[in-house]
Design a protein around this motif. Structure first.
Motif, PDB file in Angstrom:
ATOM      1  N   MET A 192       5.233  13.489   9.030  1.00 49.98           N
ATOM      2  CA  MET A 192       5.627  13.424   7.550  1.00 49.98           C
ATOM      3  C   MET A 192       4.637  13.561   6.529  1.00 49.98           C
ATOM      4  N   GLN A 193       5.098  14.380   5.468  1.00 46.50           N
ATOM      5  CA  GLN A 193       4.394  14.310   4.265  1.00 46.50           C
ATOM      6  C   GLN A 193       5.135  14.194   3.073  1.00 46.50           C
ATOM      7  N   ILE A 194       4.273  13.345   2.093  1.00 51.36           N
ATOM      8  CA  ILE A 194       4.756  13.038   0.792  1.00 51.36           C
ATOM      9  C   ILE A 194       3.946  13.187  -0.130  1.00 51.36           C
ATOM     10  N   THR A 195       4.239  13.481  -1.481  1.00 54.10           N
ATOM     11  CA  THR A 195       3.288  13.585  -2.649  1.00 54.10           C
ATOM     12  C   THR A 195       3.890  12.468  -3.593  1.00 54.10           C
ATOM     13  N   LEU A 196       2.949  11.559  -3.758  1.00 55.48           N
ATOM     14  CA  LEU A 196       3.045  10.371  -4.741  1.00 55.48           C
ATOM     15  C   LEU A 196       2.389  10.723  -5.982  1.00 55.48           C
ATOM     16  N   ASP A 197       3.110  10.390  -7.132  1.00 59.35           N
ATOM     17  CA  ASP A 197       2.565  10.564  -8.502  1.00 59.35           C
ATOM     18  C   ASP A 197       1.944   9.275  -8.909  1.00 59.35           C
ATOM     19  N   VAL A 198       0.545   9.247  -9.231  1.00 67.52           N
ATOM     20  CA  VAL A 198      -0.173   7.998  -9.457  1.00 67.52           C
ATOM     21  C   VAL A 198      -0.670   8.295 -10.732  1.00 67.52           C
ATOM     22  N   LYS A 199      -0.561   7.169 -11.462  1.00 64.92           N
ATOM     23  CA  LYS A 199      -1.075   7.074 -12.807  1.00 64.92           C
ATOM     24  C   LYS A 199      -1.999   5.980 -13.129  1.00 64.92           C
ATOM     25  N   GLY A 200      -3.000   6.479 -13.781  1.00 65.67           N
ATOM     26  CA  GLY A 200      -4.170   5.537 -14.180  1.00 65.67           C
ATOM     27  C   GLY A 200      -5.630   6.132 -13.392  1.00 65.67           C
ATOM     28  N   MET A 201      -5.545   7.007 -12.681  1.00 66.31           N
ATOM     29  CA  MET A 201      -6.608   7.623 -12.107  1.00 66.31           C
ATOM     30  C   MET A 201      -7.441   8.431 -12.823  1.00 66.31           C
ATOM     31  N   ALA A 253       6.921   6.428  11.994  1.00 71.27           N
ATOM     32  CA  ALA A 253       7.025   5.174  12.849  1.00 71.27           C
ATOM     33  C   ALA A 253       6.102   4.019  12.627  1.00 71.27           C
ATOM     34  N   LEU A 254       5.051   4.624  12.057  1.00 70.04           N
ATOM     35  CA  LEU A 254       4.007   3.331  11.840  1.00 70.04           C
ATOM     36  C   LEU A 254       3.890   2.562  10.452  1.00 70.04           C
ATOM     37  N   VAL A 255       4.270   3.717   9.332  1.00 74.08           N
ATOM     38  CA  VAL A 255       3.986   3.271   8.000  1.00 74.08           C
ATOM     39  C   VAL A 255       5.176   3.959   7.103  1.00 74.08           C
ATOM     40  N   ASN A 256       5.453   3.107   6.015  1.00 74.69           N
ATOM     41  CA  ASN A 256       6.603   3.827   5.249  1.00 74.69           C
ATOM     42  C   ASN A 256       6.108   3.829   3.892  1.00 74.69           C
ATOM     43  N   VAL A 257       6.770   4.483   2.965  1.00 77.81           N
ATOM     44  CA  VAL A 257       6.511   4.734   1.701  1.00 77.81           C
ATOM     45  C   VAL A 257       6.316   3.607   0.676  1.00 77.81           C
ATOM     46  N   LYS A 258       6.963   2.702   0.931  1.00 78.16           N
ATOM     47  CA  LYS A 258       6.868   1.234   0.267  1.00 78.16           C
ATOM     48  C   LYS A 258       5.435   0.732   0.425  1.00 78.16           C
ATOM     49  N   ASP A 259       5.085   0.660   1.826  1.00 75.52           N
ATOM     50  CA  ASP A 259       3.302   0.279   2.199  1.00 75.52           C
ATOM     51  C   ASP A 259       2.630   0.954   1.403  1.00 75.52           C
ATOM     52  N   MET A 260       2.558   2.222   1.085  1.00 73.95           N
ATOM     53  CA  MET A 260       2.105   3.095   0.582  1.00 73.95           C
ATOM     54  C   MET A 260       1.750   2.872  -0.915  1.00 73.95           C
ATOM     55  N   HIS A 261       2.927   2.570  -1.590  1.00 75.08           N
ATOM     56  CA  HIS A 261       3.020   2.092  -2.900  1.00 75.08           C
ATOM     57  C   HIS A 261       2.168   0.902  -3.166  1.00 75.08           C
ATOM     58  N   ASP A 272      -2.125  -2.367  -5.392  1.00 72.11           N
ATOM     59  CA  ASP A 272      -2.922  -3.277  -4.870  1.00 72.11           C
ATOM     60  C   ASP A 272      -4.637  -2.841  -5.720  1.00 72.11           C
ATOM     61  N   GLN A 273      -4.592  -1.563  -5.616  1.00 72.49           N
ATOM     62  CA  GLN A 273      -6.097  -1.164  -6.201  1.00 72.49           C
ATOM     63  C   GLN A 273      -5.765  -1.044  -8.030  1.00 72.49           C
ATOM     64  N   GLY A 274      -4.666  -1.386  -8.369  1.00 71.21           N
ATOM     65  CA  GLY A 274      -4.743  -1.275  -9.997  1.00 71.21           C
ATOM     66  C   GLY A 274      -4.107  -0.167 -10.397  1.00 71.21           C
ATOM     67  N   TYR A 275      -3.380   0.748  -9.719  1.00 67.31           N
ATOM     68  CA  TYR A 275      -2.870   2.062 -10.162  1.00 67.31           C
ATOM     69  C   TYR A 275      -1.209   1.952 -10.239  1.00 67.31           C
ATOM     70  N   ASN A 276      -0.629   2.678 -10.809  1.00 65.63           N
ATOM     71  CA  ASN A 276       0.876   2.731 -10.909  1.00 65.63           C
ATOM     72  C   ASN A 276       1.306   3.997 -10.095  1.00 65.63           C
ATOM     73  N   VAL A 277       2.450   3.912  -9.246  1.00 64.03           N
ATOM     74  CA  VAL A 277       2.809   5.093  -8.781  1.00 64.03           C
ATOM     75  C   VAL A 277       4.236   5.138  -9.464  1.00 64.03           C
ATOM     76  N   VAL A 278       4.523   6.363  -9.727  1.00 66.11           N
ATOM     77  CA  VAL A 278       5.837   6.685 -10.542  1.00 66.11           C
ATOM     78  C   VAL A 278       6.702   7.343  -9.432  1.00 66.11           C
ATOM     79  N   ALA A 279       7.812   6.316  -9.157  1.00 65.33           N
ATOM     80  CA  ALA A 279       8.989   6.540  -8.386  1.00 65.33           C
ATOM     81  C   ALA A 279       9.591   7.916  -8.512  1.00 65.33           C
TER      82      ALA A 279
END
Length: 68
Positions: free
Chosen positions: A1-10, A48-56, A61-68
């Protein structure tokens, strides 16, 4: 699977490394590409091993915001 996340603050290389490293530590993540200019993070993973919630959570946890 592939996903593109929009991360703010980097803004720098350290930001990029922090996000990339946090995602790569998750079981099931096989590839991470971070584009500082756009704030986009492309993640290839095994759903099967990881989900998008875990990625968010890993990114937040690193201090950045993921735009849903």
């Amino acid at each position: 699977m592939q996903i593109t996340l929009d991360v703010k603050g980097m803004t720098c290389g350290h930001c990029k490394s922090s996000v990339k490293g946090a995602l790569e530590e998750l079981d099931g993540v096989t590839s991470v590409e971070v584009d500082l200019g756009s704030g986009k993070v492309d993640v290839t993973y095994d759903d099967a091993l990881v989900n998008v919630k875990d990625m968010h959570e890993a990114i937040e946890d690193q201090g950045y915001n993921v735009v849903a």
